[in-house]
Write an enzyme that holds these catalytic residues in place. Structure first.
Site, mmCIF file in Angstrom:
data_model
loop_
_atom_site.group_PDB
_atom_site.id
_atom_site.type_symbol
_atom_site.label_atom_id
_atom_site.label_comp_id
_atom_site.label_asym_id
_atom_site.label_seq_id
_atom_site.Cartn_x
_atom_site.Cartn_y
_atom_site.Cartn_z
ATOM 1 C CD1 TRP A 40 -1.878 -2.260 2.154
ATOM 2 C CD2 TRP A 40 -2.639 -1.817 0.074
ATOM 3 N NE1 TRP A 40 -2.698 -3.309 1.781
ATOM 4 C CE2 TRP A 40 -3.193 -3.074 0.452
ATOM 5 C CE3 TRP A 40 -3.003 -1.207 -1.335
ATOM 6 C CZ2 TRP A 40 -4.116 -3.794 -0.169
ATOM 7 C CZ3 TRP A 40 -3.998 -1.965 -1.700
ATOM 8 C CH2 TRP A 40 -4.438 -3.177 -1.481
ATOM 9 C CG ASP A 45 -3.180 3.792 4.176
ATOM 10 O OD1 ASP A 45 -4.196 3.679 5.073
ATOM 11 O OD2 ASP A 45 -2.954 3.499 3.450
ATOM 12 C CE LYS A 53 -8.557 -3.009 5.283
ATOM 13 N NZ LYS A 53 -8.124 -4.224 4.409
#
Length: 362
Positions: free
Chosen positions: A101, A173, A197
């Site tokens: 990511w 992030d 999540k």
């Protein structure tokens, strides 16, 4: 009967949050229709919207210097939208590389400015087994910002101490570990997190942004991509994903009801320690590839002696009512995601299965 959901995302939601949605699905608070059918400009929906922001502010201790935004496009859009707002061709930004990511975020920044790798722990096989140490950071004091990914869902690593970056704005992030424990929001200029999540369902991304940092954003991009546009309109510039925000409100209310982030941290640490202990007591059968000081409390990854055994493990666990254990397609192995909706008892059930699996297959 509901299964034990270890999926990495979209992940399981707390059952009380879902039950509340079920009760209100056809008739929200006596209005005669679902919250999904309400206008995002109406007072009934706006009350839910504002409550979600208020709950989040309280749970995270968000200071008055920062503002909460609800956006669309997920974290992947933020990879591009952040440099679109804060980078120009002559500016650079530092990236701390810890996995897939962060790699994707770096790639998107190349369209707008001069991103540079300030630290990386990638191995020769392109995997990551730890996060960088403070001494390894090669930071540029003139960078527009420093970007980090706090938890790596694919390789199972996590920052347990946030890096010191001097006076440079820190962008994070936090898609896969926000709300797992209390944090000092004031250390960050910009936090973003896909909801699917620990916050709620897919379809929405949370942003917590320092107002002074946000004011530096470009005015030479379309309004729809400016953070200031959403800030000025309480995230209601256009029609938001109202049902996703409603479910986030339900999840946040549940978190508050069970004791907030202090209680969640206790549970999350117990879950992680219980599972890692099971892995470590069978070192000839279960192998965790992550260095211990970088082990994630949200995504626990490990290997078995063969891929065939891993496939059997996943299949038999599913028969026992546990799903979502197959590792990411790029990494293989087993991945156990221990987000907030996963209970301590769920993990103990998995550990019991793991101990028995060693006896019968080891």
């Amino acid at each position: 009967m509901r299964v034990i959901n270890f999926n990495a995302g979209p992940a399981g939601l707390p059952q009380p949050a879902l039950e509340r949605a079920r009760e209100e699905l056809l008739d929200f608070q006596g209005t005669g229709m679902s919250i999904m059918e309400h206008s995002h400009r109406g007072k009934d929906y706006e009350a839910v919207h504002d409550e979600a922001i208020s709950l989040l502010t309280g749970l995270l201790g968000i200071p008055a210097t920062h503002q909460v935004l609800f956006l669309q496009g997920g974290a992947s859009q933020q990879f591009a939208q952040i440099p679109m707002n804060f980078l120009t061709p002559e500016k650079s930004a530092d990236f701390l590389m810890t996995g897939v990511w962060s790699e994707k975020a770096l790639d998107e920044a190349k369209y707008y400015g001069k991103p540079r790798i300030a630290a990386t722990t990638v191995m020769a096989d392109k995997r990551y087994t730890r996060v960088p140490k403070q001494a390894e950071l090669q930071l540029d004091p003139k960078a527009a910002y420093v970007h980090m990914t706090t938890n790596n869902t694919i390789y199972g690593t996590q920052w347990h101490t946030f890096p010191e970056v001097g006076g440079v704005p820190l962008v994070a992030d936090m898609s896969s570990d926000i709300l797992w424990k209390p944090i000092d929001v004031s250390r960050f200029a910009f936090i973003y997190a896909g909801a699917q999540k620990n916050i709620g369902p897919s379809g929405i991304v949370l942003v917590v942004v320092d107002k002074e940092f946000m004011a530096k954003g470009s005015q030479n991009i379309p309004k729809i991509f400016r953070y200031s546009t959403y800030a000025e309109n309480n995230s209601l510039y256009n029609t938001p994903p109202t049902f996703s925000i409603y479910l986030c409100r339900n999840v946040l209310a549940w978190i508050k009801s069970v004791g907030g982030l202090t209680q969640l941290e206790k549970w999350n640490r117990e879950k992680g320690e219980t599972l890692y202990a099971a892995i470590d007591r069978h070192p000839d059968f279960y192998r965790a590839p992550v260095e211990k000081e970088s082990r994630s409390y949200m995504n626990v990854v490990f290997r078995l002696p063969s891929e065939a055994l891993e496939d059997t493990f996943v299949a038999e666990a599913k028969k026992a009512g546990m799903v979502g254990l197959k590792g990411h397609r790029s990494a293989g192995g087993i991945r156990v995601s221990l987000y907030n909706a996963v209970s301590v008892e769920n993990v103990k059930t998995l550990v019991s299965f793991m101990d028995q699996f060693v006896k019968t297959r080891g």
